[in-house]
Design a protein around this motif. Structure first.
Motif, PDB file in Angstrom:
ATOM      1  N   ALA A  10      26.038  28.102 -14.015  1.00 41.35           N
ATOM      2  CA  ALA A  10      26.789  26.882 -13.688  1.00 41.35           C
ATOM      3  C   ALA A  10      27.024  26.056 -14.944  1.00 41.35           C
ATOM      4  O   ALA A  10      28.093  25.464 -15.111  1.00 41.35           O
ATOM      5  CB  ALA A  10      26.033  26.061 -12.654  1.00 41.35           C
ATOM      6  N   ALA A  11      26.064  26.024 -15.851  1.00 39.48           N
ATOM      7  CA  ALA A  11      26.189  25.236 -17.084  1.00 39.48           C
ATOM      8  C   ALA A  11      27.340  25.751 -17.945  1.00 39.48           C
ATOM      9  O   ALA A  11      28.008  24.975 -18.631  1.00 39.48           O
ATOM     10  CB  ALA A  11      24.892  25.275 -17.865  1.00 39.48           C
ATOM     11  N   LYS A  12      27.583  27.060 -17.905  1.00 40.36           N
ATOM     12  CA  LYS A  12      28.669  27.647 -18.688  1.00 40.36           C
ATOM     13  C   LYS A  12      30.035  27.397 -18.053  1.00 40.36           C
ATOM     14  O   LYS A  12      31.050  27.422 -18.735  1.00 40.36           O
ATOM     15  CB  LYS A  12      28.449  29.151 -18.828  1.00 40.36           C
ATOM     16  CG  LYS A  12      27.263  29.500 -19.712  1.00 40.36           C
ATOM     17  CD  LYS A  12      26.870  30.954 -19.565  1.00 40.36           C
ATOM     18  CE  LYS A  12      25.545  31.210 -20.267  1.00 40.36           C
ATOM     19  NZ  LYS A  12      25.034  32.549 -20.001  1.00 40.36           N
ATOM     20  N   ARG A  13      30.049  27.167 -16.751  1.00 45.31           N
ATOM     21  CA  ARG A  13      31.319  27.039 -16.030  1.00 45.31           C
ATOM     22  C   ARG A  13      31.782  25.606 -15.802  1.00 45.31           C
ATOM     23  O   ARG A  13      32.979  25.362 -15.674  1.00 45.31           O
ATOM     24  CB  ARG A  13      31.206  27.725 -14.667  1.00 45.31           C
ATOM     25  CG  ARG A  13      31.204  29.227 -14.749  1.00 45.31           C
ATOM     26  CD  ARG A  13      30.885  29.839 -13.399  1.00 45.31           C
ATOM     27  NE  ARG A  13      31.051  31.269 -13.406  1.00 45.31           N
ATOM     28  CZ  ARG A  13      30.149  32.142 -13.858  1.00 45.31           C
ATOM     29  NH1 ARG A  13      29.010  31.698 -14.372  1.00 45.31           N
ATOM     30  NH2 ARG A  13      30.378  33.424 -13.814  1.00 45.31           N
ATOM     31  N   PHE A  14      30.842  24.671 -15.733  1.00 45.61           N
ATOM     32  CA  PHE A  14      31.176  23.296 -15.372  1.00 45.61           C
ATOM     33  C   PHE A  14      30.733  22.313 -16.439  1.00 45.61           C
ATOM     34  O   PHE A  14      29.744  22.540 -17.118  1.00 45.61           O
ATOM     35  CB  PHE A  14      30.499  22.901 -14.056  1.00 45.61           C
ATOM     36  CG  PHE A  14      30.811  23.824 -12.913  1.00 45.61           C
ATOM     37  CD1 PHE A  14      32.077  23.875 -12.362  1.00 45.61           C
ATOM     38  CD2 PHE A  14      29.834  24.653 -12.392  1.00 45.61           C
ATOM     39  CE1 PHE A  14      32.372  24.723 -11.309  1.00 45.61           C
ATOM     40  CE2 PHE A  14      30.110  25.508 -11.344  1.00 45.61           C
ATOM     41  CZ  PHE A  14      31.386  25.540 -10.794  1.00 45.61           C
TER      42      PHE A  14
END
Length: 65
Positions: A10-14
């Motif tokens: 999630a950290a890489k996407r948002f």
């Protein structure tokens, strides 16, 4: 209380904006681009935002961002 682990996927996407909205990139821009119109591809370049109903779940996944 122990720290909460960040969900790395999630950290890489948002990412968060200053106003607190959650930014995301648009889907369908990876391959098979020849049949997609230029107008459609331009639209896919723009930043998307997560709907407020989903934002609560995402914020739990990226607590320190």
């Amino acid at each position: 209380m122990p720290k909460i682990k960040t969900h790395r996927g999630a950290a890489k996407r948002f990412s968060l904006t200053k106003s607190g909205k959650i930014k995301r990139s648009k889907a369908y821009k990876r391959h098979i681009l020849t049949k997609k119109t230029t107008k459609r591809l331009r639209g896919l370049r723009q930043t998307g935002y997560i709907a407020e109903c989903e934002a609560k779940k995402i914020r739990e996944l990226i607590p320190y961002k």
